[in-house]
Design a protein around this motif. Structure first.
Motif, short mmCIF file in Angstrom:
data_model
loop_
_atom_site.label_atom_id
_atom_site.label_comp_id
_atom_site.label_asym_id
_atom_site.label_seq_id
_atom_site.Cartn_x
_atom_site.Cartn_y
_atom_site.Cartn_z
N THR A 2 -13.42 -5.07 -27.10
CA THR A 2 -13.13 -6.48 -26.80
C THR A 2 -13.82 -7.36 -27.82
O THR A 2 -14.76 -6.96 -28.50
CB THR A 2 -13.63 -6.85 -25.40
OG1 THR A 2 -15.05 -6.65 -25.35
CG2 THR A 2 -12.95 -6.01 -24.34
N ARG A 270 3.08 1.34 -14.43
CA ARG A 270 2.15 0.39 -15.03
C ARG A 270 1.03 0.00 -14.06
O ARG A 270 1.23 -0.06 -12.85
CB ARG A 270 2.89 -0.86 -15.50
CG ARG A 270 3.79 -0.65 -16.69
CD ARG A 270 4.59 -1.90 -17.02
NE ARG A 270 5.50 -2.27 -15.94
CZ ARG A 270 6.23 -3.38 -15.91
NH1 ARG A 270 6.14 -4.25 -16.91
NH2 ARG A 270 7.04 -3.62 -14.90
N ASP A 273 -4.08 -2.79 -16.19
CA ASP A 273 -4.47 -2.59 -17.59
C ASP A 273 -3.28 -2.77 -18.53
O ASP A 273 -3.42 -3.29 -19.65
CB ASP A 273 -5.07 -1.20 -17.78
CG ASP A 273 -6.22 -0.93 -16.84
OD1 ASP A 273 -5.97 -0.80 -15.63
OD2 ASP A 273 -7.37 -0.85 -17.30
N ASP A 274 -2.10 -2.36 -18.08
CA ASP A 274 -0.90 -2.52 -18.89
C ASP A 274 -0.42 -3.97 -18.88
O ASP A 274 0.05 -4.49 -19.90
CB ASP A 274 0.22 -1.62 -18.37
CG ASP A 274 -0.14 -0.15 -18.44
OD1 ASP A 274 -0.43 0.33 -19.55
OD2 ASP A 274 -0.16 0.50 -17.38
N LYS A 277 -2.05 -6.40 -21.37
CA LYS A 277 -1.77 -6.19 -22.79
C LYS A 277 -0.64 -7.12 -23.23
O LYS A 277 0.11 -7.63 -22.40
CB LYS A 277 -1.40 -4.73 -23.04
CG LYS A 277 -2.55 -3.75 -22.80
CD LYS A 277 -2.09 -2.31 -22.98
CE LYS A 277 -3.24 -1.34 -22.71
NZ LYS A 277 -2.78 0.07 -22.78
N THR A 311 -13.07 -10.69 -22.89
CA THR A 311 -11.93 -9.95 -23.43
C THR A 311 -11.05 -10.92 -24.23
O THR A 311 -11.36 -12.11 -24.34
CB THR A 311 -11.11 -9.34 -22.29
OG1 THR A 311 -10.47 -10.40 -21.56
CG2 THR A 311 -11.98 -8.53 -21.35
N LEU A 313 -8.06 -11.66 -23.25
CA LEU A 313 -6.96 -12.00 -22.35
C LEU A 313 -6.57 -13.47 -22.45
O LEU A 313 -5.37 -13.79 -22.43
CB LEU A 313 -7.35 -11.67 -20.90
CG LEU A 313 -6.29 -11.98 -19.84
CD1 LEU A 313 -4.96 -11.28 -20.16
CD2 LEU A 313 -6.79 -11.58 -18.45
N ASP A 316 -4.58 -13.89 -25.65
CA ASP A 316 -3.32 -13.16 -25.59
C ASP A 316 -2.33 -13.82 -24.63
O ASP A 316 -1.13 -13.87 -24.90
CB ASP A 316 -3.56 -11.71 -25.18
CG ASP A 316 -4.37 -10.94 -26.21
OD1 ASP A 316 -4.46 -11.39 -27.37
OD2 ASP A 316 -4.94 -9.88 -25.85
#
Length: 385
Positions: A2, A270, A273-274, A277, A311, A313, A316
């Motif tokens: 991360t 899934r 965690d998937d 992403k 992270t 996240l 993203d």
């Protein structure tokens, strides 16, 4: 591996794909963001007249009043919470009521009603066996004979003062309350509405999404610009709602390694965690405008319970045009990261301001809080930086 997410909270907040606009009243500016590669995916952006960081009254003000009562909601509104949350479960006769769970053992005085003693039973809810009393075994008229009480009295002893004061509200009663308060204040009262265990209830013939959509249309909260956000831990429920109403939608995300229950039932491999992403975020952005992850998905904790490195996240999710409203901030030591606990009493308040500042610094767009007055002061401090 991360890495620390880079963002400018309050100055870059998006909801919807395409040119999405959110008024950042806390900063006195309007932020507009274009989600890369997502133009037109949701049929246009959603305008939310909300301060950033947005403070969401978690179940009302559950740090001060028994959760999911009109008293809890009213206090959240009076404190200035930007949005007030409701969780919805059904009655046996199909009414939607506001409870965090359909198991009402800990949140009502049902155990003190001898006429309902034979309703106590054991059920398996989303794979977990539970023994108690459940809303789907009661008519609305029967539930109205009960009174709400504090769910965690060992942690929140002062809240027990209000045990028995309020009944279980229906969602329609909350909509009427919000409309009255909106007229009185000359501004809309925002609601944040979760479908609880939708796959389980659909299996009982008590689907949540259709009656919810009917109420939203009845009270004119079914539009893309409506002052309401829909949420669920089951992506399938959000997909179903996306076909029924245009109201903004958020997918809730549980801890790393877990799986939405509708994925378990359907065999979808899934996990959370998937979904966090880029590919998973892109998929959710095709039918939702935001995500509601656990705070640990934003900043994990190390082995000692202290905050580690954030992270990616936030970065993203923003790249996919998704807003982030993580959950849940509470003031008590027992709920705070170890580095923000103060003293030895687990039920005493710790350094909630310090923890909130750390989370806001990651670029999140808002936060669920049991203590919205604390979160509002922290948001105001952050806006001054």
């Amino acid at each position: 591996m991360t890495e620390r997410a880079q963002a400018e909270p309050g100055r870059r907040t998006v909801i919807g794909a395409g040119a999405a606009v959110l008024t950042t009243a806390a900063l006195g500016v309007t932020a507009t963001a274009q989600a890369a590669g997502a133009s037109g995916r949701h049929g246009g952006g959603h305008r939310l007249d909300l301060s950033v960081p947005t403070v969401i009254g978690h179940r009302g003000t559950s740090g001060y009043r028994p959760e999911h009562t009109l008293g809890s909601y009213q206090l959240a509104l009076d404190m200035g919470a930007h949005i007030i949350e409701q969780d919805l479960v059904p009655t046996r006769d199909g009414h939607l009521v506001c409870r965090h769970e359909n198991d009402i053992t800990a949140t009502t005085d049902v155990s003190a009603h001898p006429e309902f003693a034979n309703r106590r039973t054991t059920k398996t809810i989303d794979g977990a066996p539970l023994t108690g009393w459940f809303t789907e075994d009661f008519t609305l008229a029967e539930l109205k004979r009960l009174r709400a009480k504090e769910r965690i009295p060992a942690n929140r002893q002062k809240n027990t003062l209000y045990d028995g004061r309020w009944e279980i509200p229906t969602f329609e009663e909350v909509l009427r309350w919000a409309d009255r308060e909106g007229r009185r204040r000359s501004k809309p009262v925002w609601l944040y509405v979760e479908t609880k265990h939708p796959t389980y209830f659909r299996g009982l013939g008590l689907g949540l999404e259709e009656p919810l959509a009917r109420l939203l249309r009845r009270y004119d909260r079914h539009r893309a610009q409506s002052p309401l956000i829909l949420q669920s831990f089951e992506p399938g429920s959000i997909q179903r709602l996306s076909k029924l109403v245009a109201t903004p939608r958020v997918v809730l995300l549980s801890d790393a390694g877990t799986k939405p229950w509708d994925f378990v039932v359907s065999g979808d491999p899934r996990t959370t965690d998937d979904l966090v992403k880029p590919a998973g975020l892109k998929w959710m952005a095709s039918f939702a405008q935001g995500i509601g992850p656990t705070l640990d998905l934003i900043i994990p904790k190390d082995g000692s319970g202290r905050l580690a490195r954030p992270t990616t996240l936030v970065r993203d999710a923003h790249a996919q045009g998704l807003v982030l409203h993580p959950y849940t901030m509470r003031n008590e030591n027992t709920f705070l990261p170890a580095d923000f606990r103060r003293g030895t009493d687990p039920n005493a308040y710790g350094d909630a301001f310090g923890a909130l500042a750390a989370y806001f610094a990651t670029g999140i767009d808002g936060i669920f809080s049991d203590n919205p007055d604390t979160a509002l002061l922290a948001a105001a401090d952050f806006a001054k930086k």
